[in-house]
Design an enzyme around this catalytic site. Structure first.
Site, short mmCIF file in Angstrom:
data_model
loop_
_atom_site.label_atom_id
_atom_site.label_comp_id
_atom_site.label_asym_id
_atom_site.label_seq_id
_atom_site.Cartn_x
_atom_site.Cartn_y
_atom_site.Cartn_z
N ARG A 226 -64.98 7.68 -15.19
CA ARG A 226 -64.37 7.11 -16.39
C ARG A 226 -62.85 7.10 -16.32
NH1 ARG A 226 -66.65 11.02 -20.41
NH2 ARG A 226 -66.30 12.26 -18.55
N ASN B 204 -66.91 16.19 -9.30
CA ASN B 204 -66.83 15.01 -10.16
C ASN B 204 -67.02 15.42 -11.63
OD1 ASN B 204 -69.28 12.57 -11.05
ND2 ASN B 204 -67.09 12.19 -11.08
N CYS C 29 -79.13 9.74 -11.87
CA CYS C 29 -79.36 8.74 -12.91
C CYS C 29 -80.24 9.33 -14.03
CB CYS C 29 -80.01 7.49 -12.33
SG CYS C 29 -80.32 6.25 -13.61
N HIS D 254 -71.70 16.10 -9.83
CA HIS D 254 -71.20 15.81 -11.18
C HIS D 254 -71.58 17.03 -12.02
CE1 HIS D 254 -71.88 13.29 -15.11
NE2 HIS D 254 -70.87 14.12 -15.20
N PRO E 106 -69.68 5.51 -8.27
CA PRO E 106 -70.51 4.32 -8.50
C PRO E 106 -70.64 4.15 -10.01
CG PRO E 106 -71.83 6.13 -7.56
CD PRO E 106 -70.44 6.63 -7.68
N LEU E 107 -70.42 2.94 -10.51
CA LEU E 107 -70.40 2.72 -11.96
C LEU E 107 -71.18 1.45 -12.29
CD1 LEU E 107 -66.58 3.42 -12.41
CD2 LEU E 107 -68.40 4.85 -13.36
N THR E 108 -72.40 1.62 -12.78
CA THR E 108 -73.24 0.47 -13.09
C THR E 108 -72.52 -0.47 -14.07
OG1 THR E 108 -75.24 1.69 -12.65
CG2 THR E 108 -75.47 -0.17 -14.14
C1 LIG Z 1 -70.36 3.11 -17.16
C2 LIG Z 1 -70.88 4.13 -16.20
C3 LIG Z 1 -71.77 3.76 -15.21
C4 LIG Z 1 -72.25 4.70 -14.30
N1 LIG Z 1 -73.07 4.31 -13.28
C5 LIG Z 1 -73.44 5.19 -12.32
C6 LIG Z 1 -74.19 4.79 -11.19
O1 LIG Z 1 -74.53 3.62 -11.01
N2 LIG Z 1 -74.51 5.74 -10.27
C7 LIG Z 1 -74.14 7.05 -10.41
O2 LIG Z 1 -74.44 7.88 -9.55
N3 LIG Z 1 -73.43 7.45 -11.47
C8 LIG Z 1 -73.06 6.56 -12.42
N4 LIG Z 1 -72.29 6.97 -13.46
C9 LIG Z 1 -71.82 8.37 -13.51
C10 LIG Z 1 -70.46 8.47 -12.82
O3 LIG Z 1 -70.56 8.06 -11.48
C11 LIG Z 1 -69.88 9.90 -12.87
O4 LIG Z 1 -70.73 10.75 -12.14
C12 LIG Z 1 -69.76 10.42 -14.28
O5 LIG Z 1 -69.22 9.45 -15.15
C13 LIG Z 1 -68.87 11.67 -14.32
O6 LIG Z 1 -67.60 11.42 -13.84
P1 LIG Z 1 -66.34 11.14 -14.82
O7 LIG Z 1 -66.28 12.26 -15.80
O8 LIG Z 1 -65.18 11.06 -13.88
O9 LIG Z 1 -66.65 9.83 -15.51
C14 LIG Z 1 -71.83 6.05 -14.40
C15 LIG Z 1 -70.94 6.42 -15.42
C16 LIG Z 1 -70.46 5.49 -16.31
C17 LIG Z 1 -69.49 5.91 -17.35
#
Ligand SMILES: Cc1cc2nc3c(=O)[nH]c(=O)nc-3n(C[C@H](O)[C@H](O)[C@H](O)COP(=O)(O)O)c2cc1C
Length: 426
Positions: free
Chosen positions: A297, A271, A170, A239, A85-87
């Site tokens: 990412r 993750n 979060c 994560h 999930p990515l806000t």
């Molecule tokens: C731009 C952005 C928005 C994110 N929004 C959320 C979100 O809405 N909910 C959530 O659980 N994690 C959110 N995350 C965290 C990611 O879901 C993920 O757990 C974290 O980036 C680690 O994974 P990665 O190293 O593959 O990016 C967000 C991360 C980024 C970079």
């Protein structure tokens, strides 16, 4: 919205439901009775005999037991790849692109329960699902079981969703201070209540997305993981970083392994920091206990990562192929946000947010030692053609230029500052 294939954007809030929510007329007796019942019987599921059956509004204790015992849909989580999930950036047009590149599971951006219950159109937009999203979840954030359980009932009854994900990660100050997101990790009694009630109100699986803990030297996920299953969760995604860490250090995959071992037999997804098939393979070799991997990412920087993983290869994608992806996003954006001025500017804003991650992709042909690592900042380089050089620029002015190639000139005085710090290296 329809095309010749039938409805292709699902979960659109209809007027009747909007009015019911705004006027507080939606019937939440089921969740209210469930919470009351569980409060009285702290053990959760109990067997009552007829003489003990009491009324709780118009829903009897017997009804509540029936609610608890409904059959749940089962999802086979094994071996799948999930998009985080990515806000802001994990919007529907972006998820369509990821689906085309082969991701299995998609999830909406974090939605606040309180705003959904108030009928906020912006929040309900986060529940929308494209028909190509064949395994789709909605992520919820709240700080108490009441709003969470009501929201669960509402989404379960009214929307087409495969699973609900509870956000325990979060880090945002405001949410944390009020006890939501990561803040729930420090309130174990409330957390238990949230997970038990939410999982019982749902007929679809409840998944949990958590960090290692709040502080780096106080990891808690491995202690909570066995409880999550007892309380009714179907999957945990961990994560491998604490709230305190944000993105400053690499994710701790040894700890992810510990959580997977502690949670067994509950499936766990790992993750953090996956940017290539290589990273994916190393992660699964380190933690064979994992049911699957979630990517955040990595998908924003190179959405074709899903194809690379599925086909076990490194893809030296050309700048024109990458531009085609942006063209598709433009079309999907205009379809989703509208093709009037407002829709064009929305599409542009969201595209610019995405470009603030995309520029970090370093083409294979330019790398000395592929594959690229998520935390490695490359020395500035010339691309193999002008478009590749432009796409590597870290300047917002160049991202705007790219948006103009697809959406026409920006309005006067247009400015752009990316929302997420996670797009940069530091
Ligand atoms: C731009 C952005 C928005 C994110 N929004 C959320 C979100 O809405 N909910 C959530 O659980 N994690 C959110 N995350 C965290 C990611 O879901 C993920 O757990 C974290 O980036 C680690 O994974 P990665 O190293 O593959 O990016 C967000 C991360 C980024 C970079």
């Amino acid at each position: 919205m329809f095309n010749e294939m039938g409805p292709y954007t699902k979960n659109i809030l209809n007027k009747e439901l909007l009015v019911a929510l705004r006027k507080k007329k939606y019937d939440f007796k089921m969740s209210e009775s469930l919470i009351k019942f569980n409060d009285r019987n702290k053990q959760g599921n109990v067997n009552l005999n007829k003489s003990e059956v009491k009324q709780s509004g118009t829903v009897t204790n017997e009804d509540v037991i029936k609610i608890q015992q409904r059959e749940k849909k089962i999802i086979d989580w094994k071996g799948k790849i999930a998009l985080s999930p990515l806000t802001t950036v994990g919007n529907l047009p972006f998820r369509r692109i990821c689906k085309e590149f082969g991701v299995d599971i998609t999830c909406g951006e974090m939605a606040m329960c309180s705003s959904l219950l108030q009928g906020s159109p912006q929040e309900w937009a986060l529940v929308k699902r494209h028909h190509t999203e064949d395994l789709f979840g909605v992520q919820l954030c709240a700080n108490n079981p009441h709003v969470l359980t009501k929201c669960g009932q509402l989404l379960n009854q009214e929307m087409d969703i495969d699973f609900i994900d509870l956000n325990l990660g979060c880090p945002i100050d405001l949410i944390y201070r009020e006890g939501g997101g990561c803040g729930l990790l420090r309130r174990s009694k409330v957390l238990e209540c949230c997970i038990k009630n939410l999982s019982q109100i749902l007929t679809i699986p409840l998944t949990i997305k958590t960090r290692t803990g709040v502080y780096s030297n106080e990891k808690v996920a491995h202690k909570l993981a066995p409880n999550f299953q007892k309380w009714g969760a179907s999957l945990i995604t961990i994560h491998g970083r604490s709230r305190e860490q944000r993105y400053t250090k690499l994710a701790d995959w040894n700890y992810i392994k510990e959580v997977a071992q502690a949670a067994a037999p509950l499936p766990v997804y790992g993750n953090g920091d996956i940017l290539s098939y290589d990273d994916y393979k190393v992660a699964l070799d380190t933690c064979p206990e994992l049911a699957g991997i979630m990517i955040g990412r990595g998908a924003l920087i190179k959405p074709w990562i899903f194809t690379e993983i599925k086909e076990q290869k490194i893809w030296d994608i050309s700048s024109s192929e990458r531009f085609e992806v942006l063209k598709k996003y433009t079309n999907y954006g205009l379809e989703h946000w509208g093709s009037d001025n407002k829709g064009v500017e929305n599409t542009r804003r969201f595209m610019l947010e995405w470009l603030s991650f995309l520029y970090r992709y370093v083409p294979i042909g330019v790398l000395e030692q592929p594959p690229q690592k998520v935390n490695e900042r490359p020395p500035s380089y010339m691309g193999r053609d002008d478009l590749e050089t432009l796409m590597a620029s870290s300047s917002a002015r160049d991202w705007i230029k790219i948006s103009e190639m697809l959406l026409g000139p920006v309005p006067d005085n247009f400015q752009f500052l990316p929302k997420h710090k996670a797009n940069s290296y530091t």
